[in-house]
Enzyme design. Structure first.
Site, PDB file in Angstrom:
ATOM      1  N   SER A  40       0.829  -1.199   0.000  1.00 12.51           N
ATOM      2  CA  SER A  40       0.000   0.000   0.000  1.00 12.51           C
ATOM      3  C   SER A  40       0.872   1.262   0.000  1.00 12.51           C
ATOM      4  CB  SER A  40      -0.950  -0.056   1.207  1.00 12.51           C
ATOM      5  OG  SER A  40      -1.971   0.916   1.110  1.00 12.51           O
ATOM      6  N   ASP A 163      -5.894  -3.279  -2.194  1.00  9.86           N
ATOM      7  CA  ASP A 163      -4.790  -3.029  -1.271  1.00  9.86           C
ATOM      8  C   ASP A 163      -4.104  -4.321  -0.830  1.00  9.86           C
ATOM      9  OD1 ASP A 163      -3.411  -2.406   1.271  1.00  9.86           O
ATOM     10  OD2 ASP A 163      -4.443  -0.480   1.121  1.00  9.86           O
TER      11      ASP A 163
END
Length: 282
Positions: A40, A163
């Site tokens: 991320s 993510d």
């Protein structure tokens, strides 16, 4: 220095400025790693780190992030993404952007780079390698940063991704399996925080209608994260892992921030990085 060093940054939205502080100090000290693993926002931090651009991430967190184009309800309404990933990792970061990545320096650095994402369709973990980051093409960082529900999945080669934090949030076992003997893990939560499931239940229910496998990963993220942090602590006991974590979150969360909180978290990361050189040379 030990043969085979790896750096992991787990991201964490605006809390990930902690890792930004760590890496700015590492750059000052001339410390590189053989392999960087980014999850991320951690992958974004590492792009600047590998390109040897100290201060770049700090400007993104403390200046650009306060623009409505960067991350806002307005962006969510307009683009279906709370964080406008194309603006952050495209408009601002491309060669003609406001603060471009030094792509030539990034590509020339021999450090390997793995970006973690979650396949939205089947819930599997995808490990993109450095070759998938190209000139003016940071799509894998966008994919790794697409927070479920807050962002739509990011599509690469026809495959939608979310993510990486819902698939392999703390890839310490991955780094050790890849053969690295010294692994530094940057967390953006308190070292002993036990993650709870309740915050993921409502978004998982929304996600389930379109991406049931990813929804299941999201529901189980708390357990995956807790287990992987516990594993990192076990490896820390025998000297293979060093965990860097903030002692306070300074009011920051994944999607909420304050200028003061960001600056304090940055300074905490910068201070924590002092331990790295001794660990690598032990």
């Amino acid at each position: 220095m030990a043969k085979g060093t790896a750096l992991i940054d787990v991201g964490g939205g605006f809390r990930a400025i902690f890792g930004c502080g760590v890496m700015d100090r590492l750059m000052e000290a001339g410390i590189d790693f053989d392999h960087c693993y980014g999850v991320s926002a951690g992958a974004a931090n590492m792009t600047s780190y590998i390109a040897h651009q100290p201060g770049r991430n700090h400007k993104f967190y403390t200046e650009y992030a306060f623009r409505k184009e960067y991350a806002s309800v307005n962006s969510f309404v307009k683009n279906h993404n709370f964080a406008n990933l194309d603006y952050i990792y495209g408009t601002l970061s491309n060669h003609d952007g406001e603060y471009p990545v030094d792509y030539e320096a990034f590509a020339a650095n021999p450090s390997r780079f793995t970006v973690v994402a979650c396949n939205a369709e089947d819930g599997s973990t995808m490990y993109f390698d450095k070759s998938r980051i190209r000139y003016d093409d940071f799509d894998v960082v966008k994919a790794s940063s697409a927070v479920p529900v807050a962002c739509e999945p990011y599509v690469i080669d026809g495959v939608p991704y979310f993510d990486g934090g819902i698939a392999d949030p703390v890839p310490v076992q991955k780094a050790l399996d890849d053969g690295y003997e010294r692994v530094v893990v940057i967390l953006s939560r308190l070292r002993d925080e036990i993650r709870e499931q309740k915050k993921d239940l409502a978004p998982a229910k929304v996600l389930e209608r379109f991406y049931p496998a990813a929804a299941e990963k999201l529901r189980d993220r708390y357990r995956t994260y807790n287990d992987e942090v516990a594993l990192a602590k076990e490896y820390e006991k025998d000297g293979r892992v060093l965990i860097l974590a903030p002692e306070d979150l300074y009011g920051l969360s994944t999607l909420s921030k304050s200028y003061e909180g960001l600056e304090r978290m940055y300074r905490a990361g910068y201070a924590a990085a002092e331990a790295v050189e001794g660990f690598l040379n032990s």
